[in-house]
Design an enzyme around this catalytic site. Structure first.
Site, mmCIF file in Angstrom:
data_model
loop_
_atom_site.group_PDB
_atom_site.id
_atom_site.type_symbol
_atom_site.label_atom_id
_atom_site.label_comp_id
_atom_site.label_asym_id
_atom_site.label_seq_id
_atom_site.Cartn_x
_atom_site.Cartn_y
_atom_site.Cartn_z
ATOM 1 N N LYS A 1 0.876 -1.167 0.000
ATOM 2 C CA LYS A 1 0.000 0.000 0.000
ATOM 3 C C LYS A 1 0.915 1.219 0.000
ATOM 4 O O LYS A 1 1.665 1.454 0.936
ATOM 5 C CB LYS A 1 -0.932 -0.023 1.212
ATOM 6 C CG LYS A 1 -1.996 1.073 1.219
ATOM 7 C CD LYS A 1 -1.403 2.356 1.680
ATOM 8 C CE LYS A 1 -2.371 3.407 2.097
ATOM 9 N NZ LYS A 1 -1.699 4.687 2.423
ATOM 10 N N SER B 1 2.809 5.832 12.759
ATOM 11 C CA SER B 1 2.314 6.380 14.026
ATOM 12 C C SER B 1 1.630 5.313 14.870
ATOM 13 O O SER B 1 1.202 4.261 14.367
ATOM 14 C CB SER B 1 1.308 7.500 13.739
ATOM 15 O OG SER B 1 0.121 6.968 13.169
ATOM 16 N N GLY C 1 -0.848 2.333 13.398
ATOM 17 C CA GLY C 1 -0.506 0.942 13.652
ATOM 18 C C GLY C 1 -1.531 0.226 14.504
ATOM 19 O O GLY C 1 -1.888 -0.935 14.244
ATOM 20 N N GLU D 1 5.407 -1.175 13.832
ATOM 21 C CA GLU D 1 6.428 -0.417 14.555
ATOM 22 C C GLU D 1 5.887 0.993 14.664
ATOM 23 O O GLU D 1 5.700 1.678 13.667
ATOM 24 C CB GLU D 1 7.756 -0.472 13.803
ATOM 25 C CG GLU D 1 8.910 0.095 14.597
ATOM 26 C CD GLU D 1 9.390 1.422 14.064
ATOM 27 O OE1 GLU D 1 8.799 2.450 14.444
ATOM 28 O OE2 GLU D 1 10.321 1.425 13.262
ATOM 29 N N CYS E 1 12.289 7.120 14.180
ATOM 30 C CA CYS E 1 11.622 6.435 15.284
ATOM 31 C C CYS E 1 12.583 6.235 16.449
ATOM 32 O O CYS E 1 12.158 5.936 17.565
ATOM 33 C CB CYS E 1 11.072 5.096 14.823
ATOM 34 S SG CYS E 1 12.294 4.040 14.021
#
Length: 527
Positions: free
Chosen positions: A183, A241, A245, A264, A301
């Site tokens: 996606k 985010s 998630g 994650e 992250c």
């Protein structure tokens, strides 16, 4: 030439009426190409192709899949400057960063190829029959890891190559023997299209089945939801985010057949600076940490979002040095106007009360979409009472928690939820004196770093890039490194199976010459 169409397997398709454009944070304007959002019908076709491809792709040998992965790497490199320029334009990231990210992308594809060629990753285990065993005979039991089926991959906004179309999720899923449906992230759809084309070329050149890879454009949530809910999709990989998630995870659990979602979802990556270290290296630490805070405009992250130290004169000196370092930091372009606006909003929200004090922000004037680096401070008692104030702010920001004493430091550490990383900076007697504190931190992180900042994730056999919830939806798995492949496999045992039915990895003759555990002992011997 960007065409804006979807890849339904090897076929280009643009049946929809919804289109979107990508945005350049460099030029502050939309790019000219229009991308056609996939329709529900095209989504169904992509997943159906993936399901059909799985029937043959799961039987492709590890060495043949390795050839496929190496071909993908070669095709990505063959895109040359066009890929670098497009990724820079859509992300605002500098050429050096994108060039390095391309290197990481192709290197991890080749690393998984090496893993496949070695073959040991399947964890083949054989317990031969013991017909004479008393009181009961033992049957012949053999076990190995097998693919699960088509995987849905959601690409990340902050890594347009390494955590995107041909990134670690796609590489590890393909390596394990699973087709992939990507996606597309709308922030870098052009970059995605170039890489998707490279994967399709590699699949065709190496004789992989049509449908082993598909790429779906989408600007809204509908397409992603339809993919996750499709009964032929067997697992999901996501980087982004917490809200995104967690929403995918919840959606997947509502299916008639719930499936794993490996999300994650970010982290504040606490950095604990111990007393002897801050006394000895306070000024240099301030420079190192300031640079880590602003690396990539803080859009990692693993950004050091929280610093923790005991109150002292040395900590005051460190704060002074950090204030000056942050003031001198140059604001950098953020990935997209939406990310910039979110950063500005959260920065404003955190200072609305009187609990968090702003220490410093960059003195350099920031032009549009450039995040201004900043640091703040909160007391240990205030943090324990308001842990929600120390949540991830995606951008060049960090907050210092000052603890009155060792007891308060322990209370602070016990109030952290799951994190991707935790760092401990110390020298001399620091590590021995604060061992119990470090052990508390270890319980909530996936990677414990000593005397280093969290930014930077090595792709290797020993890396674990994951962490307890809410850093990820399953802290037992990593999204970086060789073990990322384990997200997309399941163990299968074969009991008293005929040798000619068994996979090569479990046959008596060991035709692949791989390491296997036979009766508990590692061996390459035949049976």
């Amino acid at each position: 030439m960007i065409h804006g169409k979807n890849y339904i397997g090897s076929a280009l398709s643009a049946e929809g009426t919804v289109t979107f454009q990508t945005f350049s944070p460099v030029d502050l304007q939309q790019l000219p190409e229009h991308f056609v959002q996939a329709t529900e019908t095209e989504t169904e076709e992509a997943v159906a192709k993936a399901a059909k491809a799985y029937e043959s792709y799961k039987k492709v040998s590890g060495k043949q899949r390795a050839v496929f992965l190496r071909a993908i790497a070669e095709e990505i490199e063959a895109l040359g400057a066009e890929l670098i320029e497009r990724a820079c334009t859509e992300s605002g990231l500098p050429e050096g960063r994108i060039t390095g990210e391309r290197g990481r992308t192709v290197n991890q594809l080749r690393l998984f190829a090496t893993v496949l060629e070695d073959g040991t990753w399947v964890e083949a285990s054989i317990d031969p029959a013991l017909p004479e065993r008393k009181p009961l005979p033992r049957p012949d039991i053999r076990k190995m890891l097998c693919p699960v089926g088509p995987v849905a991959v959601f690409t990340a906004s902050n890594f347009p190559l390494a955590f995107s179309t041909a990134g670690g999720d796609t590489a590890s899923a393909l390596a394990a023997g699973n087709p992939v449906v990507v996606k597309v992230h709308p922030y870098h759809a052009g970059t995605n299209e170039l890489v998707a084309g490279a994967i399709i070329k590699a699949a065709e050149k190496t004789g992989m089945p049509d449908g082993v890879f598909s790429s779906l454009n989408a600007i809204d949530f509908m397409i992603g939801q339809k993919v996750v809910l499709h009964p032929s999709i067997k697992s999901v990989a996501f980087t982004g985010s917490f809200n995104g998630g967690k929403a995918l995870y919840d959606l997947a659990q509502k299916r008639e057949e719930p499936i794993p979602v490996f999300s994650e979802m970010g982290s504040v990556n606490p950095v604990v600076i111990l007393p002897e270290k801050i006394k000895e290296n306070g000024e240099s630490l301030a420079a190192t940490i300031a640079g880590s805070i602003n690396l990539g405009a803080g859009q990692f992250c693993t950004n050091p979002g929280v610093l923790i130290a005991l109150k002292s004169e040395e900590t005051d000196a460190f704060k002074t040095a950090l204030v000056e370092q942050v003031r001198a930091l140059a604001p950098q372009a953020m990935l997209h106007e939406n990310i910039f606006k979110n950063y500005e909003q959260k920065m404003g929200d955190i200072f609305k009360g009187k609990v968090v004090e702003k220490l410093s922000e960059s003195d350099i004037e920031a032009s549009a979409l450039k995040g201004r680096p900043a640091v703040a401070k909160i007391g240990g008692v205030d943090f324990v009472a308001n842990p929600h104030l120390v949540e991830e702010i995606f951008g060049p920001f960090s907050i210092l928690i000052e603890c009155a004493d060792e007891t308060e430091l322990m209370d602070v550490l016990k109030n952290f939820e799951g994190q991707l990383t935790g760092s401990v900076l110390g020298i001399g007697n620091d590590f021995a004196k604060f061992k119990s504190h470090i052990q508390v931190l270890q319980e909530v992180v996936g990677r414990l770093i000593f005397n280093g900042v969290p930014t930077g994730v090595e792709v290797c056999y020993s890396m674990h890039h994951g962490g307890p919830y809410p850093a990820t939806t399953d802290g037992r798995f990593t999204s970086v490194g060789v073990d990322a492949i384990k997200r997309f496999v399941r163990p299968v045992s074969f009991q008293d199976a005929p040798d000619d039915y068994l996979p090569d990895e479990l046959k008596n003759a060991n035709p692949l010459n791989i390491w296997r555990r036979i009766d508990g002992e590692l061996s390459k011997e035949t049976i």
